[in-house]
Design an enzyme around this catalytic site. Structure first.
Site, PDB file in Angstrom:
ATOM      1  N   ASP A 212      -6.201   5.045   1.735  1.00 14.33           N
ATOM      2  CA  ASP A 212      -5.870   4.073   1.463  1.00 14.33           C
ATOM      3  C   ASP A 212      -7.178   3.338   1.657  1.00 14.33           C
ATOM      4  O   ASP A 212      -8.148   4.164   2.466  1.00 14.33           O
ATOM      5  CB  ASP A 212      -5.147   3.353   1.828  1.00 14.33           C
ATOM      6  CG  ASP A 212      -5.078   1.371   1.905  1.00 14.33           C
ATOM      7  OD1 ASP A 212      -5.408   1.070   1.689  1.00 14.33           O
ATOM      8  OD2 ASP A 212      -4.094   1.272   1.194  1.00 14.33           O
TER       9      ASP A 212
ATOM     10  N   GLU B 179       3.205  -4.764 -12.249  1.00 13.34           N
ATOM     11  CA  GLU B 179       3.916  -4.941 -12.689  1.00 13.34           C
ATOM     12  C   GLU B 179       3.991  -6.084 -13.996  1.00 13.34           C
ATOM     13  O   GLU B 179       5.053  -5.361 -14.723  1.00 13.34           O
ATOM     14  CB  GLU B 179       4.589  -4.991 -11.141  1.00 13.34           C
ATOM     15  CG  GLU B 179       4.964  -4.062 -10.325  1.00 13.34           C
ATOM     16  CD  GLU B 179       6.084  -3.663  -9.050  1.00 13.34           C
ATOM     17  OE1 GLU B 179       6.712  -4.780  -8.932  1.00 13.34           O
ATOM     18  OE2 GLU B 179       5.554  -2.832  -8.133  1.00 13.34           O
TER      19      GLU B 179
ATOM     20  N   SER C 112       2.738  -7.120  -7.664  1.00  7.54           N
ATOM     21  CA  SER C 112       3.273  -7.965  -8.404  1.00  7.54           C
ATOM     22  C   SER C 112       2.537  -8.453  -9.627  1.00  7.54           C
ATOM     23  O   SER C 112       3.447  -8.331 -10.602  1.00  7.54           O
ATOM     24  CB  SER C 112       3.432  -8.977  -7.602  1.00  7.54           C
ATOM     25  OG  SER C 112       4.289  -8.783  -6.373  1.00  7.54           O
TER      26      SER C 112
ATOM     27  N   GLN D 121      -5.453 -11.912  -2.625  1.00  6.69           N
ATOM     28  CA  GLN D 121      -4.295 -13.053  -3.620  1.00  6.69           C
ATOM     29  C   GLN D 121      -5.266 -14.246  -4.434  1.00  6.69           C
ATOM     30  O   GLN D 121      -4.589 -14.721  -5.701  1.00  6.69           O
ATOM     31  CB  GLN D 121      -3.122 -12.853  -2.656  1.00  6.69           C
ATOM     32  CG  GLN D 121      -2.260 -12.205  -2.720  1.00  6.69           C
ATOM     33  CD  GLN D 121      -1.245 -12.767  -1.518  1.00  6.69           C
ATOM     34  OE1 GLN D 121      -0.976 -13.529  -1.388  1.00  6.69           O
ATOM     35  NE2 GLN D 121      -0.586 -12.003   0.089  1.00  6.69           N
TER      36      GLN D 121
ATOM     37  N   HIS E  29       1.302  -1.384  -0.470  1.00  9.28           N
ATOM     38  CA  HIS E  29      -0.073  -0.095  -0.300  1.00  9.28           C
ATOM     39  C   HIS E  29       0.835   1.188  -0.309  1.00  9.28           C
ATOM     40  O   HIS E  29       0.175   2.083  -0.801  1.00  9.28           O
ATOM     41  CB  HIS E  29      -1.023  -0.187   1.204  1.00  9.28           C
ATOM     42  CG  HIS E  29      -1.779  -1.512   1.382  1.00  9.28           C
ATOM     43  ND1 HIS E  29      -3.156  -0.899   1.364  1.00  9.28           N
ATOM     44  CD2 HIS E  29      -1.708  -2.423   1.014  1.00  9.28           C
ATOM     45  CE1 HIS E  29      -3.983  -2.193   0.994  1.00  9.28           C
ATOM     46  NE2 HIS E  29      -2.772  -3.363   1.570  1.00  9.28           N
TER      47      HIS E  29
END
Length: 461
Positions: A122, A358, A355, A375, A18
């Site tokens: 956030d 990216e 991840s 996830q 974050h």
């Protein structure tokens, strides 16, 4: 003397995935000539500045950091042997986030200095910034650090509704994703979230259009506006000369490898693997004969600077046997630059959204091994919807040891098969799509421009 027009106040949640995204967003907004103030504890502001993978140091130096005094809390080590993987070691920190009063005081002070204060926070910091609703010349926007698909799944589940779009027959269960304590923490944010003026997403409409439309429905967001402005990682990664030794060592090692020949292995900052799982992963890498760059680090604690970190044990003689084939890194590694390197052809990942986005940006297919939180759903997005990856193990088997033979087979498919080549081609196509979206006139750039125009409009808040 006239007040300056607009200041943006960033309020990140104190966890690396974050902190990172709001730091990237800070640099993006600052590039429009708007002053950006990044608010957090001294430890986490320092963490955000130290771990600026891919960002230009000169851009970061333009950001104003505001250290807010925070109460001390225990900083327990992560438990690598826990069957479930949510980062419970960070729970004492989150439970002690009594920042509402100091942040409110700071916002009121800034509101006296600027015509308008724009708070970008956030979604997990809604309680902290809720007093923005009482400041006449201030407004707040939520930055969502998860995919639009995962946001849609979570939101519709809360509403007791099914996902009305074709998807895998069975989505991952929420069991094991979060603890009861984290669920209670999330529940605290619900009412304060209603004070926001709009939503920002680190995704691109061109790859998540259906899910953006779902979460923009009036029954969910009312009249609030949404902007899909991602990927927010810089299109051109920093190559400044003052990089760390490990940064240079990773990239120099990759320079010696063939194109698309290396699998990158990393499980992010909130997962600690057991000694037994580390050994199976090591044997799987060794037996696959695939070249690899493995970042083997323990999960973050509250204070990443206290110097007390578990050093996971590898099988005897492992590093000697794989010399020239693999590289093990135990420090903070430059992930965006590793993924962008031509030698990197695959990514074994926990599928945290940093991840994932990216990897999408760099065109690298993923071997998805989700651990907790968003996830499992991100892994569905990667493997079943975007079709740029394959699953290491099903979420139903999340507490089971993943054996070396399974890891070896997955690596060989991803890195040395026709199926792997097709996944790589698909990943490269998605990378081209999102790259165009962030360029002048592209879909994401237009939405970012729209957001900037919105927050710098006249005085009609």
């Amino acid at each position: 003397m006239e007040k300056p027009r607009v200041a943006v106040i960033m309020v990140p949640f104190p966890a690396q995935g974050h902190l990172n995204q709001l730091m990237q967003l800070s640099c993006l907004i600052s590039s429009y000539g708007i002053p950006v103030h990044y608010v957090g504890s001294a430890i986490h502001n320092r963490q955000a500045k130290v771990r600026i993978n891919g960002l230009n140091h000169e851009d970061v130096e333009k950001i104003h950091f505001r250290d807010i005094p925070t109460p001390s809390s225990v900083s327990p080590p992560p438990d690598p042997n826990s069957p479930d993987k949510p980062p419970t070691q960070l729970q004492p920190l989150w439970d002690s986030l009594s920042l509402r009063e100091p942040v409110a005081s700071y916002l009121r002070d800034m509101a006296n200095k600027f015509e308008r204060v724009v708070v970008v926070h956030d979604s997990l910091m809604a309680v902290v910034v809720q007093d923005v609703s009482s400041i006449l010349n201030a407004e707040s926007y939520v930055f969502n650090c998860i995919s639009a698909f995962t946001k849609a799944v979570f939101t519709l589940d809360l509403l007791g509704k099914p996902l009305p779009i074709e998807h895998p027959k069975e989505l991952p269960s929420f069991e094991g994703c979060i603890t009861d304590e984290i669920r209670d923490f999330l529940a605290l944010q619900f009412e304060p979230l209603s004070y926001r003026a709009g939503d920002l997403y680190n995704t691109c409409r061109l790859i998540e259009q259906d899910y953006m439309e779902l979460i923009e429905k009036e029954e969910i967001v009312g009249s609030r506006k949404s902007w899909a402005i991602g990927p927010i990682l810089p299109a051109k990664l920093s190559s400044s000369a003052n990089q760390s030794e490990i940064h240079n060592r990773c990239l120099e090692w990759l320079d010696k490898q063939e194109i698309n020949s290396v699998i990158y292995v990393s499980f992010g900052t909130t997962t600690s693997l057991s000694d037994e799982q580390i050994k199976e992963l090591a044997y799987g890498l060794e037996q696959s004969k695939v070249k690899f760059l493995w970042v083997l680090r323990d999960a973050d604690k509250r204070d990443i600077f206290d110097g007390q970190v578990r050093r996971a044990e590898l099988p005897d003689g492992f590093e000697e046997r794989v010399e020239g084939v693999g590289m093990v890194v135990r420090e903070w590694a430059p992930q965006p630059q590793i993924l962008a390197h031509p030698s990197t052809g695959g990514f074994v990942s926990h599928c945290g959204w940093n991840s994932c986005i990216e990897s999408i940006t760099m065109g690298v297919p993923i071997a998805a091994w989700p651990m907790h939180s968003d996830q499992p759903n991100n892994s569905v997005l990667i493997t079943e919807i975007l079709k740029m990856g394959l699953l290491v193990r099903d979420w139903k088997q999340r507490t089971e040891l993943v054996k070396a033979s399974i890891i070896k087979n997955i690596l060989k498919i991803l890195m040395a098969s026709k199926e792997g080549d097709e996944l790589r081609k698909r990943a490269e196509e998605l990378a081209a799509t999102v790259y165009q979206a962030t360029q002048q006139g592209g879909a994401s750039k237009l939405e970012l421009d729209s957001f900037i125009s919105h927050i710098t409009r006249g005085n009609d808040i």
